[in-house]
Design a protein around this motif. Structure first.
Motif: not given
Length: 309
Positions: A259, A292, A294, A264, A12, A269
């Protein structure tokens, strides 16, 4: 239609740093089918020089974007022209006439422009197509996609897939989708142009009538709703946003409002665009779905809602 190849996600911090670094227009330089075989989703060695050389694009209509390729600095994240990927070979054949290596057959290039090519998906039906950039872009994880210089591939997909488009999806309801890196099989960005079951369309309109659909990107991450999968896999959770058009960069909206605020990764995604329909046809707006792993009952593939067969 589910892909099986797994790819490491982009860290990330690296993604955010690169996204900011290439935001300036001075860095955005460069030149954006039936597949080699009928393909389930998204489709070896690549050809060409180490720098991307795309055709000079024609003047684009408002919101259609331009067609520069990712700069050389991003080839480690967005792919090199020498990469070995079946879909990338197909793109090179359609745009440059480079014959794919054996035993991969020549693709059926349904449409070729300076920005993209359109191929058949797998299985080959009249509601299963792929739109791919003519630039080397591996997938949703490429930081170039969130910049202002990227072509508007989502709008291009809609203009082709809609009724009266160049490659219309012949199905009562249309869906445009992209998979995460772990859910895709091939590593050349491709947007599925396919069907969506009527139950998905009804569910989205029902949620909108109950004010449970985000109407501004800032609300997108908070609007999480269950939708029954078209593949019989049960309910899955999606973030749902309603937009009046596709003139904005959907990748950038996802990165900015979903995101980054939630820590994230773009690589994880998936996104689906479902045009809102009425009894007389297109109703003039679009549902944008994202999910996603999560999320509780989340998914990283668009294949749960799209209809290919």
């Amino acid at each position: 239609m589910t892909e099986h190849k797994k790819t490491n996600e982009v860290p990330r911090r690296q993604f955010i740093a690169l996204s900011g670094a290439i935001g300036a227009a001075t860095l955005l330089t460069g030149a954006g089918v039936k597949g080699s075989t009928a393909r389930t989703d998204d489709p070896g060695p690549g050809y060409g020089e180490d720098s991307c050389t795309c055709p000079t694009p024609p003047t684009s209509p408002p919101g259609a974007g331009q067609s520069p390729c990712p700069p050389t600095q991003l080839q480690g994240l967005c792919g090199k022209p020498t990469d070995n990927d079946a879909l990338w070979h197909d793109v090179q054949y359609c745009t440059q006439g480079i014959v794919p290596p054996a035993p991969q057959p020549k693709p059926n290039c349904l449409k070729t422009t300076s920005n993209y090519v359109v191929l058949h998906g797998n299985p080959e039906t009249q509601h299963n197509y792929l739109l791919l950039p003519s630039c080397r872009i591996t997938g949703i994880e490429c930081p170039f996609l969130v910049t202002s210089g990227v072509a508007n591939y989502w709008n291009d997909a809609w203009e082709n897939a809609r009724s009266g488009g160049s490659v219309p999806v012949q199905f009562p309801n249309i869906g445009l989708g992209i998979n995460s890196t772990s859910a895709r099989r091939y590593n050349q960005l491709h947007i599925h142009m396919a069907g969506v079951r009527a139950g998905v369309q009804r569910r989205l309109q029902e949620l909108q009538s109950m004010s449970r659909v985000a109407t501004h990107p800032a609300q997108w991450a908070a609007n999480q709703e269950l939708i029954t999968s078209a593949d019989g896999a049960g309910d899955r959770t999606y973030r749902i946003l309603l937009l009046p058009n596709l003139t904005q960069n959907l990748f950038a909206l996802l990165d900015q409002y979903v995101v980054r605020p939630n820590g994230l990764s773009m690589a994880g995604q998936m996104m689906i665009v479902v045009p809102k329909m009425s009894a007389t046809g297109f109703a003039g707006s679009f549902y944008v779905l994202n999910s996603d792993s999560s999320l509780p009952s989340g998914t990283n593939t668009c294949d749960r809602l799209l209809v290919y067969r």
